[in-house]
Design a protein around this motif. Structure first.
Motif, PDB file in Angstrom:
ATOM      1  N   ASP A  63      -9.610   3.259   0.947  1.00  0.00           N
ATOM      2  CA  ASP A  63      -9.018   2.238   1.827  1.00  0.00           C
ATOM      3  C   ASP A  63      -7.561   1.994   1.461  1.00  0.00           C
ATOM      4  O   ASP A  63      -6.702   1.818   2.329  1.00  0.00           O
ATOM      5  CB  ASP A  63      -9.814   0.930   1.731  1.00  0.00           C
ATOM      6  N   ARG A  64      -7.286   1.989   0.170  1.00  0.00           N
ATOM      7  CA  ARG A  64      -5.910   1.765  -0.285  1.00  0.00           C
ATOM      8  C   ARG A  64      -5.004   2.907   0.154  1.00  0.00           C
ATOM      9  O   ARG A  64      -3.882   2.682   0.624  1.00  0.00           O
ATOM     10  CB  ARG A  64      -5.892   1.633  -1.813  1.00  0.00           C
ATOM     11  N   GLU A  65      -5.495   4.144   0.050  1.00  0.00           N
ATOM     12  CA  GLU A  65      -4.690   5.283   0.472  1.00  0.00           C
ATOM     13  C   GLU A  65      -4.422   5.249   1.974  1.00  0.00           C
ATOM     14  O   GLU A  65      -3.309   5.560   2.432  1.00  0.00           O
ATOM     15  CB  GLU A  65      -5.403   6.593   0.102  1.00  0.00           C
ATOM     16  N   ARG A  66      -5.445   4.869   2.768  1.00  0.00           N
ATOM     17  CA  ARG A  66      -5.256   4.774   4.225  1.00  0.00           C
ATOM     18  C   ARG A  66      -4.240   3.687   4.564  1.00  0.00           C
ATOM     19  O   ARG A  66      -3.415   3.855   5.475  1.00  0.00           O
ATOM     20  CB  ARG A  66      -6.597   4.503   4.907  1.00  0.00           C
ATOM     21  N   ILE A  68      -1.779   2.652   2.672  1.00  0.00           N
ATOM     22  CA  ILE A  68      -0.447   3.142   2.290  1.00  0.00           C
ATOM     23  C   ILE A  68       0.085   4.111   3.338  1.00  0.00           C
ATOM     24  O   ILE A  68       1.262   4.058   3.728  1.00  0.00           O
ATOM     25  CB  ILE A  68      -0.504   3.808   0.906  1.00  0.00           C
ATOM     26  N   GLU A  69      -0.778   5.008   3.830  1.00  0.00           N
ATOM     27  CA  GLU A  69      -0.350   5.971   4.843  1.00  0.00           C
ATOM     28  C   GLU A  69       0.001   5.275   6.156  1.00  0.00           C
ATOM     29  O   GLU A  69       0.977   5.642   6.826  1.00  0.00           O
ATOM     30  CB  GLU A  69      -1.466   7.003   5.080  1.00  0.00           C
ATOM     31  N   ALA A  70      -0.792   4.255   6.547  1.00  0.00           N
ATOM     32  CA  ALA A  70      -0.497   3.507   7.768  1.00  0.00           C
ATOM     33  C   ALA A  70       0.844   2.789   7.652  1.00  0.00           C
ATOM     34  O   ALA A  70       1.634   2.748   8.599  1.00  0.00           O
ATOM     35  CB  ALA A  70      -1.615   2.512   8.054  1.00  0.00           C
ATOM     36  N   ALA A  72       3.335   3.731   5.774  1.00  0.00           N
ATOM     37  CA  ALA A  72       4.376   4.766   5.839  1.00  0.00           C
ATOM     38  C   ALA A  72       4.646   5.176   7.285  1.00  0.00           C
ATOM     39  O   ALA A  72       5.801   5.401   7.675  1.00  0.00           O
ATOM     40  CB  ALA A  72       3.961   5.976   5.007  1.00  0.00           C
ATOM     41  N   ASP A  73       3.580   5.266   8.102  1.00  0.00           N
ATOM     42  CA  ASP A  73       3.762   5.603   9.521  1.00  0.00           C
ATOM     43  C   ASP A  73       4.578   4.529  10.231  1.00  0.00           C
ATOM     44  O   ASP A  73       5.466   4.829  11.037  1.00  0.00           O
ATOM     45  CB  ASP A  73       2.403   5.759  10.202  1.00  0.00           C
ATOM     46  N   ARG A  74       4.270   3.254   9.953  1.00  0.00           N
ATOM     47  CA  ARG A  74       5.007   2.159  10.597  1.00  0.00           C
ATOM     48  C   ARG A  74       6.478   2.189  10.186  1.00  0.00           C
ATOM     49  O   ARG A  74       7.362   1.931  10.999  1.00  0.00           O
ATOM     50  CB  ARG A  74       4.385   0.810  10.222  1.00  0.00           C
ATOM     51  N   ARG A  76       8.192   4.865   9.294  1.00  0.00           N
ATOM     52  CA  ARG A  76       8.825   5.990   9.983  1.00  0.00           C
ATOM     53  C   ARG A  76       9.120   5.641  11.442  1.00  0.00           C
ATOM     54  O   ARG A  76      10.183   5.995  11.983  1.00  0.00           O
ATOM     55  CB  ARG A  76       7.942   7.231   9.883  1.00  0.00           C
TER      56      ARG A  76
END
Length: 241
Positions: A63-66, A68-70, A72-74, A76
């Motif tokens: 959940d933490r990795e998801r 962090i990735e979300a 990062a997408d925002r 970008r």
């Protein structure tokens, strides 16, 4: 122990409590109870508990990795939107040669700039991020004390209102949705109509002068002026429409 005569007398000070003896009377804590239960529990049950805890930990890490990735997408997406905004501002700056750029006096981070663009007699300004500075190399750089880089006090809402009014001015927009004509639009239409009428009158006078010239009608000149008069009359009709 001391003696008085033949009778022994006990020392009045109590003996210190030994560490191992004190532990017998120590209150159990939650951690000690959990350790005791773990050591006395069934091995299979303890294994199952450990596996559930490991799965919960792995799920939390996923959940933490998801997250962090979300994030990062925002980030970008935000940076992409700001880059496109900067490109559009660079385009507008090229269309308005009076635009200037200066170091931003209200941002502590180094490299930030402030773009001052004047359109339709109104000042508008934007902060430019250091990563977008390469887009504004064609804009005149001035000192913060330059008269063209002095903020007139407009806020974000007022800036948007100025942009909207300038768009109406350029597009000669139709009346608003409520049917009421916009003051600026009405004034501009009146100016365009009056200009077309004035041009038509001037061309009419020229045509009459050519027609009544002492040397006779200048047919070529009259034909040219006649075409211009027709265009002026059409512009006047369009303006009244």
């Amino acid at each position: 122990m001391s003696t008085t005569g033949n009778r022994p007398r006990r020392n009045q000070e109590p003996e210190p409590v030994r560490g191992w003896f004190a532990r017998l009377f120590r209150r159990p804590t939650a951690a000690s109870i959990a350790r005791a239960n773990l050591t006395t529990a069934d091995p299979a049950s303890a294994l199952a508990t450990g596996m559930r805890q490991a799965e919960a930990l792995a799920s939390a890490r996923a959940d933490r990795e998801r997250a962090i990735e979300a994030l990062a997408d925002r980030i970008r997406e935000r940076d992409g939107a700001y880059r496109e905004r900067a490109q559009l501002l660079a385009w507008l700056a090229a269309l308005h040669p009076t635009t200037v750029i200066t170091q931003s006096p209200d941002v502590d981070e180094p490299g930030w700039q402030l773009l001052y663009l004047t359109a339709g007699g109104w000042q508008m300004s934007w902060h430019i991020h250091p990563r977008d500075a390469d887009l504004f190399e064609h804009v005149t750089v001035v000192d913060v004390t330059n008269p063209r880089a002095q903020w007139d006090g407009h806020g974000t809402v007022e800036k948007y209102e100025r942009i909207e009014e300038h768009v109406r001015l350029l597009a000669l927009d139709e009346p608003g949705r409520d049917g009421a004509s916009k003051p600026v639009t009405t004034a501009v239409r009146a100016i365009v109509t009056e200009g077309a009428r004035f041009r038509a009158l001037v061309l009419s006078d020229v045509w009459a002068a050519l027609r009544d010239a002492p040397d006779g009608p200048l047919l070529d000149g009259m034909r040219i002026v006649n075409d211009l008069m027709e265009k002026a009359q059409q512009a006047e009709l369009d303006g009244n429409g």
